[in-house]
Design a protein around this motif. Structure first.
Motif, PDB file in Angstrom:
ATOM      1  N   TYR A 166       0.834  -1.205   0.000  1.00 15.71           N
ATOM      2  CA  TYR A 166       0.000   0.000   0.000  1.00 15.71           C
ATOM      3  C   TYR A 166       0.867   1.253   0.000  1.00 15.71           C
ATOM      4  CZ  TYR A 166      -2.945   3.723   1.840  1.00 15.71           C
ATOM      5  OH  TYR A 166      -3.600   4.929   2.029  1.00 15.71           O
ATOM      6  N   ASP A 167       1.968   1.215   0.755  1.00 14.06           N
ATOM      7  CA  ASP A 167       2.852   2.365   0.791  1.00 14.06           C
ATOM      8  C   ASP A 167       3.487   2.627  -0.587  1.00 14.06           C
ATOM      9  OD1 ASP A 167       2.260   2.713   3.462  1.00 14.06           O
ATOM     10  OD2 ASP A 167       4.032   1.617   4.187  1.00 14.06           O
ATOM     11  N   LYS A 168       3.638   1.577  -1.391  1.00 17.34           N
ATOM     12  CA  LYS A 168       4.212   1.735  -2.732  1.00 17.34           C
ATOM     13  C   LYS A 168       3.149   2.076  -3.765  1.00 17.34           C
ATOM     14  CE  LYS A 168       8.024  -1.468  -1.850  1.00 17.34           C
ATOM     15  NZ  LYS A 168       8.683  -2.739  -2.247  1.00 17.34           N
ATOM     16  N   GLY A 169       1.919   2.135  -3.331  1.00 16.89           N
ATOM     17  CA  GLY A 169       0.829   2.506  -4.224  1.00 16.89           C
ATOM     18  C   GLY A 169       0.276   1.357  -5.025  1.00 16.89           C
ATOM     19  N   ILE A 170       0.618   0.118  -4.637  1.00 12.47           N
ATOM     20  CA  ILE A 170       0.143  -1.039  -5.390  1.00 12.47           C
ATOM     21  C   ILE A 170      -1.267  -1.446  -4.931  1.00 12.47           C
ATOM     22  CG2 ILE A 170       0.595  -3.459  -5.920  1.00 12.47           C
ATOM     23  CD1 ILE A 170       3.560  -2.855  -5.649  1.00 12.47           C
ATOM     24  N   TYR A 171      -1.498  -1.511  -3.618  1.00 10.22           N
ATOM     25  CA  TYR A 171      -2.800  -1.885  -3.079  1.00 10.22           C
ATOM     26  C   TYR A 171      -3.580  -0.636  -2.709  1.00 10.22           C
ATOM     27  CZ  TYR A 171      -1.708  -6.859  -2.723  1.00 10.22           C
ATOM     28  OH  TYR A 171      -1.402  -8.168  -3.004  1.00 10.22           O
ATOM     29  N   ALA A 172      -4.908  -0.807  -2.826  1.00  6.60           N
ATOM     30  CA  ALA A 172      -5.791   0.284  -2.424  1.00  6.60           C
ATOM     31  C   ALA A 172      -5.929   0.284  -0.894  1.00  6.60           C
ATOM     32  CB  ALA A 172      -7.167   0.132  -3.079  1.00  6.60           C
ATOM     33  N   LYS A 173      -6.453   1.408  -0.405  1.00  4.56           N
ATOM     34  CA  LYS A 173      -6.606   1.538   1.057  1.00  4.56           C
ATOM     35  C   LYS A 173      -7.595   0.527   1.617  1.00  4.56           C
ATOM     36  CE  LYS A 173      -7.450   4.941   4.662  1.00  4.56           C
ATOM     37  NZ  LYS A 173      -7.772   6.356   4.976  1.00  4.56           N
ATOM     38  N   ALA A 174      -8.593   0.164   0.825  1.00  2.00           N
ATOM     39  CA  ALA A 174      -9.578  -0.825   1.277  1.00  2.00           C
ATOM     40  C   ALA A 174      -8.908  -2.164   1.557  1.00  2.00           C
ATOM     41  CB  ALA A 174     -10.695  -0.972   0.246  1.00  2.00           C
ATOM     42  N   ARG A 175      -7.951  -2.544   0.706  1.00  2.00           N
ATOM     43  CA  ARG A 175      -7.228  -3.805   0.927  1.00  2.00           C
ATOM     44  C   ARG A 175      -6.432  -3.729   2.222  1.00  2.00           C
ATOM     45  NH1 ARG A 175      -5.299  -7.790  -2.616  1.00  2.00           N
ATOM     46  NH2 ARG A 175      -4.494  -9.495  -1.321  1.00  2.00           N
ATOM     47  N   LEU A 176      -5.819  -2.589   2.498  1.00  2.55           N
ATOM     48  CA  LEU A 176      -5.062  -2.439   3.736  1.00  2.55           C
ATOM     49  C   LEU A 176      -5.979  -2.521   4.958  1.00  2.55           C
ATOM     50  CD1 LEU A 176      -2.438  -1.785   5.267  1.00  2.55           C
ATOM     51  CD2 LEU A 176      -2.983   0.643   4.941  1.00  2.55           C
ATOM     52  N   GLU A 177      -7.135  -1.887   4.898  1.00  2.00           N
ATOM     53  CA  GLU A 177      -8.067  -1.917   6.033  1.00  2.00           C
ATOM     54  C   GLU A 177      -8.575  -3.338   6.281  1.00  2.00           C
ATOM     55  OE1 GLU A 177     -11.004   0.883   4.905  1.00  2.00           O
ATOM     56  OE2 GLU A 177      -9.845   2.637   5.566  1.00  2.00           O
ATOM     57  N   GLN A 178      -8.778  -4.090   5.207  1.00  2.00           N
ATOM     58  CA  GLN A 178      -9.229  -5.478   5.366  1.00  2.00           C
ATOM     59  C   GLN A 178      -8.163  -6.319   6.068  1.00  2.00           C
ATOM     60  OE1 GLN A 178     -10.065  -7.449   1.667  1.00  2.00           O
ATOM     61  NE2 GLN A 178     -10.936  -9.267   2.661  1.00  2.00           N
ATOM     62  N   ALA A 179      -6.914  -6.173   5.677  1.00  2.55           N
ATOM     63  CA  ALA A 179      -5.833  -6.924   6.307  1.00  2.55           C
ATOM     64  C   ALA A 179      -5.655  -6.501   7.764  1.00  2.55           C
ATOM     65  CB  ALA A 179      -4.536  -6.714   5.519  1.00  2.55           C
ATOM     66  N   GLU A 180      -5.825  -5.219   8.048  1.00  2.00           N
ATOM     67  CA  GLU A 180      -5.696  -4.740   9.428  1.00  2.00           C
ATOM     68  C   GLU A 180      -6.794  -5.304  10.323  1.00  2.00           C
ATOM     69  OE1 GLU A 180      -5.261  -0.496  11.853  1.00  2.00           O
ATOM     70  OE2 GLU A 180      -5.860  -0.536   9.738  1.00  2.00           O
ATOM     71  N   ALA A 181      -8.011  -5.376   9.791  1.00  2.00           N
ATOM     72  CA  ALA A 181      -9.124  -5.924  10.570  1.00  2.00           C
ATOM     73  C   ALA A 181      -8.901  -7.400  10.868  1.00  2.00           C
ATOM     74  CB  ALA A 181     -10.440  -5.713   9.823  1.00  2.00           C
ATOM     75  N   GLN A 182      -8.399  -8.157   9.889  1.00  2.00           N
ATOM     76  CA  GLN A 182      -8.130  -9.577  10.120  1.00  2.00           C
ATOM     77  C   GLN A 182      -7.027  -9.758  11.164  1.00  2.00           C
ATOM     78  OE1 GLN A 182      -7.232 -11.059   6.192  1.00  2.00           O
ATOM     79  NE2 GLN A 182      -9.403 -11.223   5.604  1.00  2.00           N
ATOM     80  N   TYR A 183      -6.043  -8.898  11.126  1.00  2.00           N
ATOM     81  CA  TYR A 183      -4.957  -8.994  12.100  1.00  2.00           C
ATOM     82  C   TYR A 183      -5.458  -8.702  13.518  1.00  2.00           C
ATOM     83  CZ  TYR A 183      -0.668  -7.749  14.568  1.00  2.00           C
ATOM     84  OH  TYR A 183       0.345  -7.657  15.494  1.00  2.00           O
ATOM     85  N   LYS A 184      -6.267  -7.655  13.685  1.00  2.00           N
ATOM     86  CA  LYS A 184      -6.805  -7.327  15.006  1.00  2.00           C
ATOM     87  C   LYS A 184      -7.710  -8.439  15.522  1.00  2.00           C
ATOM     88  CE  LYS A 184      -6.615  -2.302  14.574  1.00  2.00           C
ATOM     89  NZ  LYS A 184      -7.415  -1.041  14.531  1.00  2.00           N
ATOM     90  N   SER A 185      -8.519  -9.039  14.656  1.00  2.00           N
ATOM     91  CA  SER A 185      -9.390 -10.140  15.071  1.00  2.00           C
ATOM     92  C   SER A 185      -8.575 -11.347  15.512  1.00  2.00           C
ATOM     93  CB  SER A 185     -10.310 -10.524  13.908  1.00  2.00           C
ATOM     94  OG  SER A 185     -11.098 -11.655  14.248  1.00  2.00           O
ATOM     95  N   ALA A 186      -7.508 -11.652  14.785  1.00  2.00           N
ATOM     96  CA  ALA A 186      -6.667 -12.792  15.162  1.00  2.00           C
ATOM     97  C   ALA A 186      -5.981 -12.548  16.498  1.00  2.00           C
ATOM     98  CB  ALA A 186      -5.642 -13.051  14.064  1.00  2.00           C
ATOM     99  N   LYS A 187      -5.524 -11.324  16.744  1.00  2.00           N
ATOM    100  CA  LYS A 187      -4.900 -11.020  18.033  1.00  2.00           C
ATOM    101  C   LYS A 187      -5.903 -11.155  19.177  1.00  2.00           C
ATOM    102  CE  LYS A 187      -3.139  -6.972  17.486  1.00  2.00           C
ATOM    103  NZ  LYS A 187      -2.365  -5.744  17.860  1.00  2.00           N
ATOM    104  N   ALA A 188      -7.136 -10.707  18.950  1.00  2.00           N
ATOM    105  CA  ALA A 188      -8.151 -10.807  19.995  1.00  2.00           C
ATOM    106  C   ALA A 188      -8.477 -12.267  20.306  1.00  2.00           C
ATOM    107  CB  ALA A 188      -9.403 -10.052  19.577  1.00  2.00           C
ATOM    108  N   GLN A 189      -8.585 -13.073  19.276  1.00  2.00           N
ATOM    109  CA  GLN A 189      -8.869 -14.492  19.490  1.00  2.00           C
ATOM    110  C   GLN A 189      -7.715 -15.176  20.220  1.00  2.00           C
ATOM    111  OE1 GLN A 189      -9.689 -15.831  15.499  1.00  2.00           O
ATOM    112  NE2 GLN A 189     -11.891 -15.393  15.672  1.00  2.00           N
ATOM    113  N   ARG A 190      -6.485 -14.782  19.863  1.00  2.00           N
ATOM    114  CA  ARG A 190      -5.318 -15.353  20.546  1.00  2.00           C
ATOM    115  C   ARG A 190      -5.318 -14.973  22.031  1.00  2.00           C
ATOM    116  NH1 ARG A 190       0.375 -13.206  18.599  1.00  2.00           N
ATOM    117  NH2 ARG A 190      -0.603 -11.325  19.447  1.00  2.00           N
ATOM    118  N   SER A 191      -5.609 -13.725  22.347  1.00  2.00           N
ATOM    119  CA  SER A 191      -5.638 -13.281  23.745  1.00  2.00           C
ATOM    120  C   SER A 191      -6.721 -14.006  24.527  1.00  2.00           C
ATOM    121  CB  SER A 191      -5.854 -11.769  23.800  1.00  2.00           C
ATOM    122  OG  SER A 191      -4.794 -11.081  23.165  1.00  2.00           O
TER     123      SER A 191
END
Length: 328
Positions: free
Chosen positions: A125-150
């Motif tokens: 995303y920083d290189k302009g290859i992915y759109a912001k929506a793709r970044l937000e989707q990956a961030e949401a999956q990461y936060k959900s996985a951390k919550a489930q792990r905790s």
């Protein structure tokens, strides 16, 4: 007059004298059999006496803390026994469920993968290859996985059993290696001062007063206590009350205690115990007649406070009594 006639006449004259002497001796013996009353004469009168009831109670503590298993599994360790002293928060046992550990490991792997995906997506995303929506989707999956792990690690860590309060362990009946269920008690810990807890019918409990003095007896030990709490709820017609004892520190929790408490007053005849004696299972008093002669009569009694007794039958108002132990 012949000699035989003279002898017969002498015998006839001597008989009345002998009979009179015997009669006088018998009268004197009868008078001596009824002694005169000496000592403090008590006149019996009906009056108000304390309605003392003897009620069985139990020595316990104000609160009981239960150390329970929060998860199901195997109790792998138990660090306390009955009688041990513990502090609040102290680890007293560990329950382990391997399935929870496996789930925590699986969520750990998912969280690691989600973190890697998020970092790669952010770089693109920083290189302009992915759109912001793709970044937000990956961030949401990461936060959900951390919550489930905790959550998985928190659930697996709930196998640690801690003391709920500072006190003494009075029950720890489950041995190490046993399978336990969620919510099952592992140990019971005392919490708060010792009390004597009793139950009374609601009609009698109305006479209880906070601060009222109560006589206690347990295992041959006599003590006193005060009514410290009367619970406001009625359970099946019974009221629960707590008594704070003085002098029962050496007893074991759970011992039976006999309480003698006053539940009001009633009419009855009360006399000091010195005016009553017991022989062969029967109680007697020394009844004084109008001419101050004493005779013993049987009575039926009931103990009151150790120094006085209640006369249930055998006497009426106006009777006078002489104490035992006075000169006769």
């Amino acid at each position: 007059m012949t000699r035989a006639s003279a002898l017969a006449l002498i015998l006839l004259l001597a008989v009345p004298v002998g009979l009179t002497a015997c009669s006088e001796g018998h009268d004197k013996a009868s008078v001596a059999a009824a002694p005169e009353a000496i000592g403090d004469i008590l006149t019996v009168q009906t009056g108000e006496i304390d309605d003392v009831k003897r009620v069985a109670a139990t020595l316990t503590t104000r609160d009981m803390g239960e150390a329970v298993a929060r998860i199901g599994g195997v109790l792998v360790t138990l660090n306390v026994r009955e009688g041990d002293t513990v502090t609040k928060g102290q680890v007293i046992g560990v329950v382990r469920d391997q399935r929870l550990n496996f789930e925590a490991s699986a969520y750990e792997a998912v969280a690691i993968q989600a973190e890697a995906d998020y970092n790669r997506t952010k770089g693109l995303y920083d290189k302009g290859i992915y759109a912001k929506a793709r970044l937000e989707q990956a961030e949401a999956q990461y936060k959900s996985a951390k919550a489930q792990r905790s959550a998985a690690y928190e659930l697996a860590g709930q196998g640690t059993v801690r003391a709920p309060a500072s006190g003494k362990v009075i029950k720890a009946e489950i041995p190490a290696g046993s399978v336990v269920m969620p919510g099952q008690s592992i140990a019971t810990v005392t919490a708060g001062p010792r009390i004597v807890r009793l139950t009374l019918p609601e009609q009698q409990a109305r006479s209880l007063v906070l601060g009222q003095t109560v006589s206690l007896e347990a295992n041959g030990i006599a003590a006193t206590g005060t009514v410290s709490q009367v619970y406001p709820a009625i359970d099946n017609g019974q009221v629960v009350a707590d008594i704070t004892p003085q002098g029962l520190d050496d007893l074991l929790l759970g011992e039976r205690v006999v309480t003698s408490l006053s539940l009001g007053q009633r009419q009855g005849i009360k006399v000091p115990a010195t005016y009553v004696t017991t022989r062969y299972g029967l109680d007697y008093v020394r009844l004084v007649t109008a001419d101050r002669k004493v005779s013993e009569v049987p009575v039926q009694t009931a103990p009151l406070d150790g120094q006085s007794v209640e006369i249930l039958s055998g006497l009426k108002d106006g009777d006078t009594l002489a104490p035992y132990g006075a000169a006769q």
